[in-house]
Design a protein around this motif. Structure first.
Motif, PDB file in Angstrom:
ATOM      1  N   TYR A  56      85.455 -10.728  42.443  1.00 28.95           N
ATOM      2  CA  TYR A  56      84.612 -10.175  41.530  1.00 28.95           C
ATOM      3  C   TYR A  56      84.073  -8.779  41.971  1.00 28.95           C
ATOM      4  O   TYR A  56      84.019  -7.882  41.154  1.00 28.95           O
ATOM      5  CB  TYR A  56      83.356 -11.154  41.142  1.00 28.95           C
ATOM      6  CG  TYR A  56      82.477 -10.473  40.058  1.00 28.95           C
ATOM      7  CD1 TYR A  56      82.813 -10.261  38.581  1.00 28.95           C
ATOM      8  CD2 TYR A  56      81.091 -10.255  40.399  1.00 28.95           C
ATOM      9  CE1 TYR A  56      82.169 -10.056  37.828  1.00 28.95           C
ATOM     10  CE2 TYR A  56      80.479  -9.620  39.276  1.00 28.95           C
ATOM     11  CZ  TYR A  56      80.881  -9.488  38.304  1.00 28.95           C
ATOM     12  OH  TYR A  56      80.061  -8.834  37.171  1.00 28.95           O
ATOM     13  N   ARG A  59      86.886  -6.202  41.404  1.00 25.52           N
ATOM     14  CA  ARG A  59      86.886  -5.894  40.035  1.00 25.52           C
ATOM     15  C   ARG A  59      85.760  -4.935  39.730  1.00 25.52           C
ATOM     16  O   ARG A  59      86.022  -3.976  38.978  1.00 25.52           O
ATOM     17  CB  ARG A  59      86.933  -7.121  39.416  1.00 25.52           C
ATOM     18  CG  ARG A  59      88.099  -8.024  39.405  1.00 25.52           C
ATOM     19  CD  ARG A  59      88.249  -9.303  38.623  1.00 25.52           C
ATOM     20  NE  ARG A  59      88.047  -8.636  37.204  1.00 25.52           N
ATOM     21  CZ  ARG A  59      88.885  -8.557  36.388  1.00 25.52           C
ATOM     22  NH1 ARG A  59      90.268  -8.665  36.875  1.00 25.52           N
ATOM     23  NH2 ARG A  59      88.799  -8.368  35.092  1.00 25.52           N
ATOM     24  N   SER A  65      85.830  -4.744  35.817  1.00 24.32           N
ATOM     25  CA  SER A  65      84.763  -5.487  35.180  1.00 24.32           C
ATOM     26  C   SER A  65      83.609  -4.467  34.821  1.00 24.32           C
ATOM     27  O   SER A  65      83.155  -3.907  35.757  1.00 24.32           O
ATOM     28  CB  SER A  65      84.137  -6.688  36.082  1.00 24.32           C
ATOM     29  OG  SER A  65      85.308  -7.640  36.398  1.00 24.32           O
TER      30      SER A  65
END
Length: 310
Positions: A56, A59, A65
Motif C-alpha cells: 500500500y 502504491r 492510490s
C-alpha cells in the motif's frame, strides 16, 4: 500534465524525498552502513513504522492510490517526523483532486486591507499574496525591505516585486539578512506550501521554474520538499541606512482575504532596533519637519542603492 497526474506527482515526490532524508538511527533502526543501497529509509522500513502494508505504501509513493485516510496520513507523518506545517501539507497533497487542485484567484488589495495597513501607523507593513507577491506596502515597509525599488511597483502586476524572487535574485535583499540561508529556507518552505495547495497555478509554476533555473541555492532547497508555516520569525537585518537591527516579522492573515497576509515588523521596546526603525521613519519625513539630530548628513541620497527590478 492533467490534474490527477499532477496530484500523484506531488504526493509521491514529497513522500520519497522525506523518506530519503531520514536516517535509520533517527527512528531507532539499525544502520548497516555500506550495505544500504538507498539514502535514508527503505520503503518497507517506513511502512513498518507507519503500520501500513509495504504494497500500500509503494502504491502511495508511486501515485497509484489517492485519498488515503486521515489516520494513514497521520501515521506516515509521525513516521516521517513531520512538524505540524508539514503534516498539514501532506494532508493537502493527498486531498480530493477536484477540491484541492485549482488555481489561485486574482489577488487584490481592498479598501479594508488598506485601512488595516494604515492602522499600524509607522510600523513597517508589507501585504503579501500567496505567491509571495508584494501587493502593497506602507512607506516604512517599502523603505525597510526595498527602498531601491519604485514605491509604486506593487500597484501593477507587471512590476510587482516578489519576495521569493528578491531573496534569491536581488543582491540588496540578500545583503539585508545577516542569516540569509535561514531566510531562504523560510521563503522556499512557504512557497512549497502554496504549490501544494495550488499545484496547477501557472504563475506559481513559472516562478518556481525561473528560480530553479537562475538560482542553484533555490534548486537545492526546493528539492528538499521542506515546508514552513506562516507565523512569527526573528531576523537580524543589515539595513544600508540604519545599520543592524534585530526584528520580529509577524505574519497576520487578513480576514476574508483568501490567503492574503500582512507582514508587520516590530522590535523590542527600548532596543537599539526600535530606535533604528524610528530613525528610518524619520528619514522619510520632509527635512524641515525632522529633528536636527535625525536629519541625514548633507549629500546622503534618499536610497543608497540604485532602482532595479528584482
Amino acid at each position: 500534465m492533467d490534474e490527477t497526474a499532477r496530484g500523484k506527482s506531488l504526493l509521491g515526490e514529497f513522500l520519497s524525498r522525506r523518506r530519503a532524508q531520514l536516517k535509520p538511527a533517527d527512528v531507532g533502526l539499525p544502520d548497516y552502513g555500506d550495505r544500504r543501497r538507498v539514502p535514508g529509509l527503505r520503503r518497507e522500513e517506513l511502512a513498518q513504522l507507519a503500520g501500513v502494508s509495504v504494497a500500500y505504501y509503494i502504491r502511495l509513493e508511486q501515485g497509484l492510490s489517492l485519498n488515503a485516510s486521515p489516520q494513514v496520513l497521520d501515521a506516515l507523518a509521525t513516521a516521517l517526523r513531520l512538524d505540524d506545517a508539514e503534516r498539514r501539507h501532506l494532508h493537502t497533497l493527498s486531498g480530493d483532486v477536484r477540491q484541492s487542485r485549482r488555481r489561485l484567484p486574482a489577488e487584490r488589495v481592498t479598501a479594508a486591507v488598506r485601512q488595516l495597513v494604515d492602522a499600524f501607523g509607522d510600523s513597517p507593513v508589507v501585504v503579501l499574496g500567496q505567491r509571495s507577491d508584494i501587493l502593497t506596502w506602507n512607506r516604512t515597509g517599502h523603505a525597510l525591505f526595498a527602498g531601491h525599488l519604485a514605491p509604486d511597483s506593487p500597484d501593477q502586476a507587471a512590476t510587482r516585486p516578489n519576495t521569493a524572487r528578491m531573496v534569491f535574485l536581488d543582491a540588496h535583499t540578500r545583503d539585508l539578512y545577516a542569516d540569509w540561508p535561514r531566510k531562504a529556507r523560510d521563503v522556499v518552505g512557504k512557497l512549497r506550501q502554496a504549490v501544494g495547495k495550488y499545484p496547477d497555478d501557472p504563475h506559481l509554476a513559472s516562478l518556481v521554474g525561473e528560480l530553479t533555473m537562475r538560482s542553484p541555492q533555490f534548486a537545492t532547497l526546493w528539492a528538499q520538499h521542506r515546508v514552513r508555516a506562516w507565523g512569527m520569525n526573528e531576523y537580524r537585518m543589515r539595513h544600508p541606512m540604519v545599520g543592524e537591527l534585530d526584528v520580529l516579522q509577524h505574519s497576520l492573515p487578513v480576514p476574508r482575504g483568501q490567503g492574503i497576509r500582512l507582514v508587520v515588523t516590530t522590535a523590542a521596546p527600548g532596543s537599539a532596533a526600535q530606535a533604528a526603525l524610528r530613525l528610518l521613519n524619520q528619514t522619510l519625513q520632509p527635512t524641515a519637519d525632522m529633528p536636527a539630530t535625525a536629519r541625514p548628513a548633507a549629500g546622503t541620497p534618499a536610497h543608497v542603492v540604485p532602482s532595479v527590478h528584482p
